[in-house]
Design a protein around this motif. Structure first.
Motif, PDB file in Angstrom:
ATOM      1  N   LYS A  67     -15.412   5.953  -3.087  1.00 24.65           N
ATOM      2  CA  LYS A  67     -13.795   6.015  -2.077  1.00 24.65           C
ATOM      3  C   LYS A  67     -13.899   6.311  -0.765  1.00 24.65           C
ATOM      4  N   GLU A 103      -5.477   9.673   3.756  1.00 17.47           N
ATOM      5  CA  GLU A 103      -6.916  10.086   3.249  1.00 17.47           C
ATOM      6  C   GLU A 103      -7.646  10.124   4.318  1.00 17.47           C
ATOM      7  N   TYR A 148      -5.646  -0.321  -5.048  1.00 20.63           N
ATOM      8  CA  TYR A 148      -4.431   0.711  -5.072  1.00 20.63           C
ATOM      9  C   TYR A 148      -5.279   1.757  -6.378  1.00 20.63           C
ATOM     10  N   HIS A 149      -6.180   1.489  -7.247  1.00 22.40           N
ATOM     11  CA  HIS A 149      -7.122   1.904  -8.330  1.00 22.40           C
ATOM     12  C   HIS A 149      -7.059   3.639  -6.923  1.00 22.40           C
ATOM     13  N   TYR A 150      -7.545   3.631  -6.454  1.00 17.37           N
ATOM     14  CA  TYR A 150      -7.677   4.772  -5.941  1.00 17.37           C
ATOM     15  C   TYR A 150      -7.201   5.553  -4.759  1.00 17.37           C
ATOM     16  N   PHE A 151      -6.115   4.376  -3.713  1.00 17.83           N
ATOM     17  CA  PHE A 151      -5.278   5.005  -3.389  1.00 17.83           C
ATOM     18  C   PHE A 151      -3.825   5.309  -3.793  1.00 17.83           C
ATOM     19  N   GLY A 152      -3.597   4.092  -4.733  1.00 17.48           N
ATOM     20  CA  GLY A 152      -1.864   4.476  -4.787  1.00 17.48           C
ATOM     21  C   GLY A 152      -1.413   3.187  -4.001  1.00 17.48           C
ATOM     22  N   SER A 153      -0.761   3.244  -2.080  1.00 10.82           N
ATOM     23  CA  SER A 153      -0.933   2.592  -1.521  1.00 10.82           C
ATOM     24  C   SER A 153      -1.658   2.991   0.064  1.00 10.82           C
ATOM     25  N   LYS A 154      -0.437   1.537   0.525  1.00 12.73           N
ATOM     26  CA  LYS A 154      -1.698   1.909   1.973  1.00 12.73           C
ATOM     27  C   LYS A 154      -1.553   3.221   2.709  1.00 12.73           C
ATOM     28  N   ARG A 182      -1.205   6.188   1.379  1.00  6.70           N
ATOM     29  CA  ARG A 182      -1.704   6.957   1.065  1.00  6.70           C
ATOM     30  C   ARG A 182      -3.611   7.285   1.422  1.00  6.70           C
ATOM     31  N   TYR A 183      -3.686   5.731   1.309  1.00  5.80           N
ATOM     32  CA  TYR A 183      -4.896   5.050   2.291  1.00  5.80           C
ATOM     33  C   TYR A 183      -4.526   6.514   2.952  1.00  5.80           C
ATOM     34  N   SER A 232      -8.618  -2.755  -6.861  1.00  5.98           N
ATOM     35  CA  SER A 232      -9.475  -1.741  -7.020  1.00  5.98           C
ATOM     36  C   SER A 232      -8.914  -0.201  -6.077  1.00  5.98           C
TER      37      SER A 232
END
Length: 199
Positions: free
Chosen positions: A9, A57, A45-51, A53-54, A43
């Motif tokens: 991540k 974070e 979307y697995h780690y963040f769900g959406s841009k 949310r990326y 992968s």
């Protein structure tokens, strides 16, 4: 035991940070992020769900690193032969030099993203707001230390002074981006020296 999930991540965040520092959040497409991080869309979307949310974070991770650096910069133990006033002016001097340089990834992500994402994403706006409040609090504590040790004038009100200085430097950084010169930042440095006056 290594936390490979957290490491992966962080690697994705760092890959995107370089791009976003150059082009801004909306200027970087998802495919470009995927290519930079060398991961498939699933992968991501697995780690963040959406841009979005990326983006949140990414800001949180950047702020956490920045606060660690700030704590080190303002630490009396780490800089035993300097006053709080000297440490504060060194910090602003570093800001001047890094915001004038041509290397985008050295520039402040808060400056880069604040105007862009304030109306785009409430989550990202709040992450930036929380981060800037934490930075101002660190600066205020350094001013409080300077007043207590006698390197700064007792007339200074730590939080309000920190808030004013930080706001001035954010504004100067934006003006410097527009003019592509050092003048606004050098003016901010001059005002900082005058405000952070020794007794």
């Amino acid at each position: 035991m290594r936390d490979t999930y957290a490491e992966t991540k962080l690697s994705i965040l760092q890959a995107g940070r370089r791009l976003i520092a150059q082009k801004g959040f909306t200027g970087v497409g998802l495919n470009e992020l995927l290519a930079a991080a060398d991961i498939p869309k699933g992968s991501f979307y697995h780690y963040f769900g959406s841009k979005e949310r990326y983006g949140r974070e990414l800001i949180e991770q950047y702020v956490a690193e920045y606060l660690q650096t700030l704590d080190q910069s303002f630490s009396a133990e780490a800089h035993a032969n300097t006053t709080a006033r000297e440490r504060l002016l060194t910090y602003w001097g570093y800001w001047l030099e890094t915001q004038c340089c041509e290397i985008a990834e050295h520039k402040c992500l808060v400056v880069k993203l604040s105007a862009e994402v304030a109306d785009l994403s409430d989550d990202m706006r709040m992450a930036l707001h929380t981060g800037t409040e934490a930075v101002i609090a660190r600066i205020a504590e350094a001013i409080r230390t300077g007043v207590a040790e006698g390197s700064l004038h007792t007339v200074l009100e730590p939080y309000r002074t920190a808030q004013m200085l930080y706001q001035m430097w954010l504004g100067a950084s934006l003006l410097s981006k527009l003019s592509r010169d050092r003048e606004a930042l050098e003016s901010a440095m001059d005002v900082s020296r005058r405000v952070l006056v020794a007794p």
